[in-house]
Design a protein around this motif. Structure first.
Motif: not given
Ligand SMILES: *Cc1c(COP(=O)(O)O)cnc(C)c1O
Ligand code: SF4
Length: 370
Positions: A89, A91-92, A95, A97, A146, A177, A266-267, A316
């Motif tokens: 995934v 999304r950001y 980084r 997932l 991650l 991670r 952390y969260y 998030k």
């Molecule tokens: C939670 C998540 C991350 C990591 O988010 P951080 O805020 O950097 O810990 C990366 N990708 C996806 C799709 C996520 O849901």
């Protein structure tokens, strides 16, 4: 002598009849739930249940309420849409997932990926891993990978090592991670051998997943200690769960205990809108009240960031109680944790500087229901 994790897993609770070994309950309602949402509980985690309907029970024993969810979506975060390669995934901006496993040591009844758990949509193979890793290699903006799942620590040591090794040699990947609930649900899996592998691939971070103080045991403390001794910074992700941890006392106790086993909260997640989990959902104010009861009253280290993972895939979004009473060109009026009022004077604003309150963008992204 620490028991071998593979033999503990062989005795896992997967059939409702096995619950009767320890508890005298009517298993018929559980049987119908299991047909839709499978049950899998490590013997270690099952043994943490002290009584029917306690916080551990609620997290792992199927509830008939799972079949009565009036709302909820199979994929509330729209992960499938942001997935350029199966399991990955993006999304950001910086980084990704990377889901690398379908299995978990215990199936959490509130899992966001409930649609996948126990009935794999993806079959992981070496080819699929290579396709995921290729994607990371070709996208130089990715500096953080991650590994998630399912639970990555359910994989054999050799597979974990292979993946870490291949990711580590990609020059733009700065940090790795791993997200795992195993230190909580099957801590025996965290072996010196595993830690010896992990520490070769620093900087590596591990996020664990504890929900309730009763999950912090000698075994989970040992597992987190081994990871920390391998130089791995540990964070924790909790989900706010109705009837499990939805009050300030339980949360404070959990977060303080986590710090004692070298894990930094952390969260704290507001429940996702996952089909079959409505009974775990709290109102958002509950989480805000919990934060208010923590901020200032205990160590800042014990306080996670409270977030809503935006339905539909917006990522998030952090939530915080408001400590600013007013803000203008001259001063900010604040309240502290005890409700006392304080004034902080501003330096004069530059001509072109943006004035607060910032205009909130009015654009509302409407979420397409799946
Ligand atoms: C939670 C998540 C991350 C990591 O988010 P951080 O805020 O950097 O810990 C990366 N990708 C996806 C799709 C996520 O849901
Ligand atoms: S360990 Fe994680 S992925 Fe597995 S069932 Fe629990 S919450 Fe879901």
């Amino acid at each position: 002598m620490i028991e071998d994790w593979k033999s503990i897993l062989k005795e896992s609770i997967t059939r409702p009849e096995q619950i009767l070994d320890k508890f005298n309950v009517d298993i018929n309602p559980i049987k119908s739930v299991v047909e839709k949402y499978p049950m899998f509980i490590s013997r270690y985690y099952f043994d943490l249940i002290e009584e029917v309907e306690d916080p551990i029970w609620k997290q792992c024993i199927p509830s008939p309420l799972e079949l009565q969810d009036p709302y909820g979506y199979e994929d509330p975060l729209n992960e499938e849409e942001d997935s350029p390669v199966p399991g990955l995934v993006h999304r950001y901006p910086d980084r990704v997932l990377m889901c690398i496993s379908n299995s978990c040591a215990t199936y959490c009844r509130f899992c966001t990926r409930k649609r996948k758990v126990g009935k794999p949509l993806i079959s992981f193979s070496k080819d699929l891993y290579l396709a995921q890793i290729n994607y990371v290699r070709e996208n130089t903006s990715i500096r953080d990978v991650l590994l998630s799942g399912g639970d990555p620590f359910m994989l054999p040591d050799d597979t974990i090592e292979l993946l870490l090794k291949k990711l580590r040699v990609i020059p733009h990947v700065e940090i790795l991670r791993i997200g795992s609930r195993i230190p909580c649900t099957l801590p025996q899996r965290v072996t010196p051998r595993l830690c010896k592998i992990l520490k070769k691939y620093h900087p590596l971070y591990v996020n664990v997943h504890f929900e309730h103080p009763n999950e912090i045991t000698e075994e989970s403390e040992r597992a987190c200690g081994l990871l920390a001794d391998a130089g791995i910074p540990l964070g924790n992700q909790s989900v706010l769960l109705r009837g499990v941890n939805d009050n300030p006392e339980t949360m404070k106790n959990l977060f303080q205990k986590l710090l004692k086993i070298r894990v930094k909260p952390y969260y704290l997640f507001q429940m996702d809108l996952v089909k079959g989990t409505y009974h775990f959902r709290t109102r958002v104010e509950v989480g805000m009240k919990i934060l208010e009861a923590l901020i200032g009253w205990t160590s800042g280290l014990a306080i996670p960031r409270f977030v809503i993972d935006a339905p539909g895939g917006g990522g998030k979004i952090p939530l915080q109680p408001d400590y600013i009473l007013s803000i203008d060109d001259e001063k900010v009026i604040l309240r502290n944790y005890e409700g006392k009022i304080y004034v902080y004077p501003q330096i004069p604003a530059e001509e072109k500087e943006e004035r607060i309150p910032l205009k909130i963008q009015q654009k509302v992204v409407k979420w397409r229901a799946i």
